[in-house]
Design a protein around this motif. Structure first.
Motif, mmCIF file in Angstrom:
data_model
loop_
_atom_site.group_PDB
_atom_site.id
_atom_site.type_symbol
_atom_site.label_atom_id
_atom_site.label_comp_id
_atom_site.label_asym_id
_atom_site.label_seq_id
_atom_site.Cartn_x
_atom_site.Cartn_y
_atom_site.Cartn_z
ATOM 1 N N PRO A 358 19.405 -81.331 68.374
ATOM 2 C CA PRO A 358 20.368 -82.384 68.317
ATOM 3 C C PRO A 358 21.176 -82.357 67.025
ATOM 4 N N VAL A 359 20.774 -81.358 65.871
ATOM 5 C CA VAL A 359 21.821 -81.517 64.796
ATOM 6 C C VAL A 359 22.863 -81.210 64.801
ATOM 7 N N GLU A 360 23.489 -80.335 65.891
ATOM 8 C CA GLU A 360 24.789 -80.102 65.949
ATOM 9 C C GLU A 360 25.448 -80.902 67.048
ATOM 10 N N GLY A 361 24.785 -82.029 67.274
ATOM 11 C CA GLY A 361 25.532 -83.003 68.255
ATOM 12 C C GLY A 361 26.180 -84.091 67.627
ATOM 13 N N PRO A 362 27.005 -84.781 68.248
ATOM 14 C CA PRO A 362 27.775 -85.683 67.579
ATOM 15 C C PRO A 362 26.955 -87.014 66.781
ATOM 16 N N HIS A 363 27.526 -87.163 65.714
ATOM 17 C CA HIS A 363 27.101 -88.280 64.844
ATOM 18 C C HIS A 363 25.845 -88.134 64.178
ATOM 19 N N VAL A 364 25.176 -86.765 64.298
ATOM 20 C CA VAL A 364 23.885 -86.437 63.526
ATOM 21 C C VAL A 364 24.346 -86.081 62.081
ATOM 22 N N ILE A 365 23.247 -86.642 61.114
ATOM 23 C CA ILE A 365 23.558 -86.424 59.622
ATOM 24 C C ILE A 365 22.634 -85.307 59.558
ATOM 25 N N GLY A 366 23.002 -83.920 59.225
ATOM 26 C CA GLY A 366 22.372 -82.748 59.196
ATOM 27 C C GLY A 366 21.931 -82.669 57.649
ATOM 28 N N VAL A 367 20.515 -82.147 57.458
ATOM 29 C CA VAL A 367 19.986 -82.253 56.194
ATOM 30 C C VAL A 367 19.211 -80.675 56.084
ATOM 31 N N SER A 368 19.621 -80.206 54.999
ATOM 32 C CA SER A 368 18.924 -78.933 54.465
ATOM 33 C C SER A 368 17.876 -79.117 53.570
ATOM 34 N N ALA A 369 16.957 -78.322 53.229
ATOM 35 C CA ALA A 369 15.940 -78.394 52.289
ATOM 36 C C ALA A 369 16.105 -77.588 51.041
ATOM 37 N N VAL A 370 15.699 -78.163 49.911
ATOM 38 C CA VAL A 370 15.420 -77.815 48.510
ATOM 39 C C VAL A 370 14.121 -77.905 48.449
ATOM 40 N N GLY A 371 13.815 -77.020 47.250
ATOM 41 C CA GLY A 371 12.295 -76.971 46.429
ATOM 42 C C GLY A 371 12.422 -77.885 45.282
ATOM 43 N N PRO A 372 11.282 -77.851 44.664
ATOM 44 C CA PRO A 372 11.326 -78.501 43.473
ATOM 45 C C PRO A 372 12.250 -78.243 42.118
ATOM 46 N N SER A 373 12.799 -77.029 42.263
ATOM 47 C CA SER A 373 13.875 -76.493 41.175
ATOM 48 C C SER A 373 15.178 -76.930 41.705
ATOM 49 N N GLY A 374 15.336 -77.281 42.967
ATOM 50 C CA GLY A 374 16.571 -77.740 43.180
ATOM 51 C C GLY A 374 17.163 -76.541 44.317
ATOM 52 N N LYS A 375 16.717 -75.294 44.085
ATOM 53 C CA LYS A 375 17.262 -74.231 44.799
ATOM 54 C C LYS A 375 16.949 -74.365 46.351
ATOM 55 N N LYS A 376 17.996 -74.086 47.215
ATOM 56 C CA LYS A 376 17.628 -73.924 48.631
ATOM 57 C C LYS A 376 16.501 -73.087 49.170
ATOM 58 N N ALA A 377 15.602 -74.020 49.652
ATOM 59 C CA ALA A 377 14.506 -73.097 50.165
ATOM 60 C C ALA A 377 14.953 -72.151 51.122
ATOM 61 N N ASP A 378 14.010 -70.898 50.988
ATOM 62 C CA ASP A 378 14.507 -69.635 51.683
ATOM 63 C C ASP A 378 14.673 -69.996 53.096
ATOM 64 N N TYR A 379 13.509 -70.832 53.894
ATOM 65 C CA TYR A 379 13.696 -70.817 55.231
ATOM 66 C C TYR A 379 14.711 -71.694 55.702
ATOM 67 N N SER A 380 15.456 -72.342 54.834
ATOM 68 C CA SER A 380 16.328 -73.428 55.376
ATOM 69 C C SER A 380 17.630 -73.035 55.981
ATOM 70 N N ASN A 381 17.985 -73.848 57.179
ATOM 71 C CA ASN A 381 19.339 -73.277 57.572
ATOM 72 C C ASN A 381 20.374 -74.026 56.558
ATOM 73 N N TYR A 382 21.653 -73.546 56.694
ATOM 74 C CA TYR A 382 22.798 -74.156 56.016
ATOM 75 C C TYR A 382 24.233 -73.831 56.563
ATOM 76 N N GLY A 383 24.990 -74.260 55.754
ATOM 77 C CA GLY A 383 26.446 -73.721 56.340
ATOM 78 C C GLY A 383 27.417 -75.033 56.371
#
Length: 559
Positions: A358-383
């Protein structure tokens, strides 16, 4: 996001519980000689006309959800799917069939169990509950400060659309809403194992997968001096079981859960999954057969209708961005789909005609993941195309060059069912933690002898519940008397306030991030496009619970 991104991960679609306008009755999910299909009507077609077309094609309707034109159908005709697709009243029919079983461990979410090399954990100071010193995510989003202003309102309902919720967990029991919770996903013996009850519809308040219980704890574990606490420790938690015990999510249960959420006035729904069997649903992918194309068009239509319906009824929708380490605006070739029904095959993905739902569907708030350092986790989608916010999702490999590299504590600790931990081998039959798992599994017991269990997972599945919890706090703080439950807040207002109060986070420099130090291939390289205000790694920023409850709510402004 509860999903396997390997070509060998295969499963089946769920048999839909008998559902008419959101009311669920037990259904026997044992396989039979009759084939089962999900059928979606074309726009503007009445339920009666759709049913007539289904019957003409050789099908029998066994359940229906008129609000979104969705039908579960059985048929013994070998050509039913093609006949249904050819009918002008119907978009398509998707057969529900299995070709395999799920892998034992999720290679992303449970990465720490697949390696013997681990770093050293570190605490995060004394907190309200005993295990809160391990919740770096609460610190990052300032939830510990937010709860002093707004800990959540019992009238506010945050639903976990997932594998279930273990309501016996002492940290979840105080906040679990029995009256609103429902199971929409009967067990399938071919992927979930033997049914625990005769009807195959697990009782509300159970979770044989574990994923939903982990999500629930992050959202709303009680701040009760026991175990750990959630982002919104006083909101009501609602179980909407739309996922199989095996971790797969199929169209019928998901759509019916969303419709039910709208009908019953749920405030927030967390969705940490994608709808199987297609990682991307495309309108007319040349790599797919005509039947597969029709199936995906039906999925797109049904999910769009369900998400629009829930939003229109006042539901704030939050979804995980996915664990496939790719830019959703420039997706790679999909090699994992379909994950049931036939062998996965390479599918080039056209971004203009394919959607991760559902994440690319209407009205969905899409969330990426960060680690403790604040860096985007390697596995996380983005864009920049779909991201809305970022949040703590855990990253086992965070902290390269320090003694915290590859530490369990880099992940997200939350509630988990004892039964699942026993099945995974980290807790023995007497309920004791098995040697070797002391840094990844924790046990807390009340004076009355009730024990709760906790474990670490990582993923965008763990990031989105941080946002859902903050959304629950916003509704609690600024909600008004409205709707069928007499209290709530328009989802557009909740969404805008989340964005406005997020902690802005600039792209890293260099913008092209590599993860070679962490042992990842060039496929994981990620380019961060955008500005400080909005970019592809962090969206509008890292969700900020304290700012969300301290800042005044502003009227919604249409873009």
């Amino acid at each position: 996001m509860s999903k396997r991104f390997t070509a060998g991960a295969v499963a089946t679609a769920a048999t839909l519980a008998l559902t008419v306008t959101g009311l669920v009755a037990p259904a026997n999910a044992e396989p039979t000689g009759t084939r089962t299909f999900t059928v979606v009507a074309e726009d503007g077609v009445s339920a009666d006309a759709a049913i007539a077309a289904i019957r003409s094609a050789g099908g029998t309707v066994v359940s229906r959800t008129d609000d979104v034109g969705l039908f579960q159908v059985t048929s013994d005709r070998a050509d039913f799917a093609s006949r249904a697709t050819a009918a002008g009243e119907l978009i398509g029919a998707a057969e529900q069939k299995a070709i395999g079983r799920k892998p034992k461990l999720d290679r992303v979410e449970q990465e720490h169990l697949l390696t013997q090399v681990k770093g050293v954990a570190k605490g995060h100071g004394k907190k309200l509950d005993p295990l809160d010193d391990k919740l770096w995510g609460l610190d990052m989003i300032r939830a510990d400060r937010a709860r002093k202003i707004e800990p959540g309102d019992r009238r506010v309902t945050v639903a976990i659309l997932d594998t279930g919720v273990d309501a016996s967990q002492p940290d979840l029991a105080p906040n679990f809403n029995w009256s609103l919770s429902r199971n929409f996903a009967p067990d399938r013996t071919d992927i979930d194992g033997a049914c625990e009850v005769a009807s195959c519809l697990d009782p509300v308040g159970t979770d044989d997968g574990g994923h939903g219980t982990h999500v629930a704890g992050t959202i709303g574990a009680a701040a009760n001096g026991f175990g750990l606490s959630g982002v919104a420790p006083n909101v009501s938690l609602v179980e909407l079981k739309g996922g199989q015990d095996s971790g797969y999510f199929f169209l019928d249960p998901v759509v019916n859960a969303l419709v039910y959420a709208g009908q019953t006035g749920i405030d927030v729904v967390n969705m940490s999954f994608y709808v199987d069997p297609w990682l991307y649903n495309c309108t007319a992918n040349p790599a797919d057969s005509p039947e597969a194309q029709a199936e995906q068009r039906a999925t797109i239509k049904a999910m769009t209708r369900a998400l629009n319906y829930a939003h229109r009824k006042g539901v704030t929708l939050v979804g995980s961005l996915g664990n496939n380490h790719e830019d959703l605006g420039a997706p790679r070739t999909d090699v994992s789909s379909p994950d049931y029904g036939s062998t996965p095959y390479p599918r080039p993905i056209d971004n203009n005609s394919c959607w991760d739902l559902p994440v690319e569907g209407p009205h969905v708030i899409g969330v990426s993941a960060v680690g403790p350092s604040g860096k985007k986790a390697d596995y996380s989608n983005y864009g920049t195309e779909q991201i809305s916010l970022s949040a703590p999702g855990g990253w086992f490999r965070d902290g390269f060059g320090t003694d915290t590299y590859r530490a369990d504590a880099n992940m997200i600790l939350s509630t988990y069912p004892k039964k699942v931990l026993q099945e995974e081998g980290s807790v023995d039959e007497d309920g004791n933690i098995v040697a070797g798992f002391e840094t990844s599994v924790f046990k807390q017991c009340t004076t009355a002898g009730e024990c709760g269990y906790y474990t670490y997972l990582q993923g965008t599945s763990m990031a989105s519940p941080h946002v859902s919890g903050v959304a629950g706090l916003i509704v609690s703080k600024f909600g008004k008397k409205q709707g069928r439950n007499g209290f709530g807040l328009a989802p557009d207002l909740v969404e805008q306030h989340l964005y406005r109060t997020a902690a802005e986070h600039a792209c890293p420099e260099p913008r092209l991030q590599t993860y070679t130090n962490e042992g990842r291939s060039a496929e994981f390289d990620a380019y961060c496009a955008g500005s400080l205000n909005f970019n592809g790694f962090y969206g509008y920023g890292v969700v900020d619970a304290y700012a969300a409850v301290k800042s005044p709510l502003k009227p919604h402004v249409q873009p």
